[in-house]
Design a protein around this motif. Structure first.
Motif, PDB file in Angstrom:
ATOM      1  N   THR A  76      79.853 -23.022 -15.330  1.00  0.00           N
ATOM      2  CA  THR A  76      78.627 -22.877 -14.551  1.00  0.00           C
ATOM      3  C   THR A  76      77.397 -23.202 -15.384  1.00  0.00           C
ATOM      4  OG1 THR A  76      79.509 -21.296 -12.951  1.00  0.00           O
ATOM      5  CG2 THR A  76      77.152 -21.154 -13.415  1.00  0.00           C
ATOM      6  N   GLN A 117      77.092 -25.306 -17.845  1.00  0.00           N
ATOM      7  CA  GLN A 117      76.982 -26.749 -17.957  1.00  0.00           C
ATOM      8  C   GLN A 117      76.582 -27.375 -16.626  1.00  0.00           C
ATOM      9  OE1 GLN A 117      80.421 -28.617 -19.628  1.00  0.00           O
ATOM     10  NE2 GLN A 117      79.622 -30.688 -19.430  1.00  0.00           N
ATOM     11  N   ALA A 118      77.159 -26.877 -15.532  1.00  0.00           N
ATOM     12  CA  ALA A 118      76.831 -27.407 -14.210  1.00  0.00           C
ATOM     13  C   ALA A 118      75.356 -27.206 -13.888  1.00  0.00           C
ATOM     14  CB  ALA A 118      77.702 -26.741 -13.151  1.00  0.00           C
ATOM     15  N   SER A 152      72.580 -30.099 -13.103  1.00  0.00           N
ATOM     16  CA  SER A 152      71.862 -30.024 -11.831  1.00  0.00           C
ATOM     17  C   SER A 152      70.357 -29.974 -12.051  1.00  0.00           C
ATOM     18  CB  SER A 152      72.309 -28.786 -11.048  1.00  0.00           C
ATOM     19  OG  SER A 152      73.688 -28.844 -10.747  1.00  0.00           O
ATOM     20  N   ALA A 183      74.900 -31.389  -7.656  1.00  0.00           N
ATOM     21  CA  ALA A 183      75.410 -30.051  -7.976  1.00  0.00           C
ATOM     22  C   ALA A 183      76.903 -29.939  -7.680  1.00  0.00           C
ATOM     23  CB  ALA A 183      74.630 -28.998  -7.191  1.00  0.00           C
ATOM     24  N   GLN A 204      79.634 -31.285 -10.010  1.00  0.00           N
ATOM     25  CA  GLN A 204      79.907 -30.591 -11.271  1.00  0.00           C
ATOM     26  C   GLN A 204      81.026 -29.569 -11.064  1.00  0.00           C
ATOM     27  OE1 GLN A 204      78.178 -32.222 -13.504  1.00  0.00           O
ATOM     28  NE2 GLN A 204      77.215 -33.174 -11.715  1.00  0.00           N
ATOM     29  N   ARG A 205      81.543 -29.081 -12.173  1.00  0.00           N
ATOM     30  CA  ARG A 205      82.586 -28.052 -12.135  1.00  0.00           C
ATOM     31  C   ARG A 205      81.930 -26.682 -12.305  1.00  0.00           C
ATOM     32  NH1 ARG A 205      88.173 -28.021 -13.155  1.00  0.00           N
ATOM     33  NH2 ARG A 205      88.976 -25.980 -13.821  1.00  0.00           N
ATOM     34  N   TRP A 206      82.081 -25.807 -11.310  1.00  0.00           N
ATOM     35  CA  TRP A 206      81.508 -24.472 -11.338  1.00  0.00           C
ATOM     36  C   TRP A 206      82.607 -23.438 -11.575  1.00  0.00           C
ATOM     37  CZ3 TRP A 206      76.171 -23.943 -10.728  1.00  0.00           C
ATOM     38  CH2 TRP A 206      75.497 -25.106 -10.336  1.00  0.00           C
ATOM     39  N   LEU A 262      78.147 -21.726  -7.412  1.00  0.00           N
ATOM     40  CA  LEU A 262      77.598 -22.929  -6.798  1.00  0.00           C
ATOM     41  C   LEU A 262      76.453 -22.567  -5.860  1.00  0.00           C
ATOM     42  CD1 LEU A 262      77.463 -25.912  -5.972  1.00  0.00           C
ATOM     43  CD2 LEU A 262      79.347 -25.458  -4.365  1.00  0.00           C
TER      44      LEU A 262
END
Length: 262
Positions: free
Chosen positions: A5, A7-8, A12, A79, A82-84, A90
């Motif tokens: 999260t 990194q996401a 974002s 958003a 990305q990997r959350w 998210l």
């Protein structure tokens, strides 16, 4: 917050920095998207599913929200690509984009000060916090209540942020939501917020000197949210994030009583 999260969010937010045409309409649409995604476990699960290709998740955003502004859709697509750590993160990430967009759209509004004032209003009125945080109240009714409370007392950006967040608090307390929004706004504006409690109001020169000292200490601009509380007797108490600087007379007296009690 998981590393995925973190990194996401970074990716974002970088996408937000490079997006043109950010206004309150875009912020409003992002809040609306967060409510829709947060209100559907099926949709949030699909958009945050790490097993699904990023392109498929982005296409789902187009399919569901394609009628909204290109800027809002583009930000949400970035958003969901990305990997959350989980679907709830998210939703929080989309809300953060909305708060940051409101801050960008209203650079001259004292968004931090107005949010802080509303937080203080809620803290002083438990029934109001209960009404805004209750699962039984309809989102529209909560939004209308906020509009009534803030009418003429805050800017459009503040009203949008507050009314949007209280419409879907989830498991979060309203003050927790708004305090998080205040921190996001401060970060977006590259500032740190200090809550200063004093026995009497600080003069403009006192506030200016304190802000300058704190800015030098923390290496970035510090804005002050001031609270008058006669219980501190004299001196001040300053809190920045988890740091507390307590130079109040009440604190020194409490320490003295503790020492005497041995």
């Amino acid at each position: 917050m998981g590393s995925a999260t973190t990194q996401a969010l970074e990716v974002s937010n970088r996408g937000l920095a490079s997006t043109e045409g950010i206004d309150l309409q875009v912020a409003s649409e992002l809040f609306a998207i967060a409510r829709v995604v947060g209100g559907s476990s099926h949709l949030s699960g699909a958009l945050a599913d790490p097993a699904a290709p990023a392109a498929a998740r982005a296409k789902l955003v187009d399919d569901v929200f394609g009628s909204l502004s290109p800027a809002a859709v583009s930000l949400v697509k970035t958003a969901v690509e990305q990997r959350w750590s989980n679907a709830a993160d998210l939703v929080d990430g989309i809300e953060e984009l909305a708060v940051r967009s409101a801050s960008i759209a209203a650079p001259s509004t004292d968004l931090e000060g107005e949010l802080f004032a509303f937080i203080r209003t809620i803290a002083a009125n438990p029934q109001l916090e209960l009404a805004l945080g209750s699962r039984l109240g309809s989102p529209d009714a909560k939004g209308a209540l906020v509009d009534t409370l803030l009418g003429g007392r805050a800017g459009a950006a503040t009203a949008l942020v507050v009314s949007s967040l209280v419409q879907q608090p989830g498991e979060r307390r309203v003050r927790q939501l708004l305090s998080r929004a205040l921190r996001i706004v401060s970060d977006q504006r590259n500032r740190t917020v200090a809550t200063v409690v004093s026995a009497s109001p600080l003069s403009r020169s006192q506030a200016g000197r304190l802000a300058s000292l704190l800015s030098a200490k923390y290496g970035r601009e510090v804005s002050l949210n001031t609270v008058v509380d006669p219980a501190v007797i004299g001196g001040i108490r300053v809190q920045i994030a988890d740091d507390v600087i307590d130079a109040s007379v009440a604190s020194r007296l409490a320490e003295l009583r503790h020492r005497l009690a041995g």
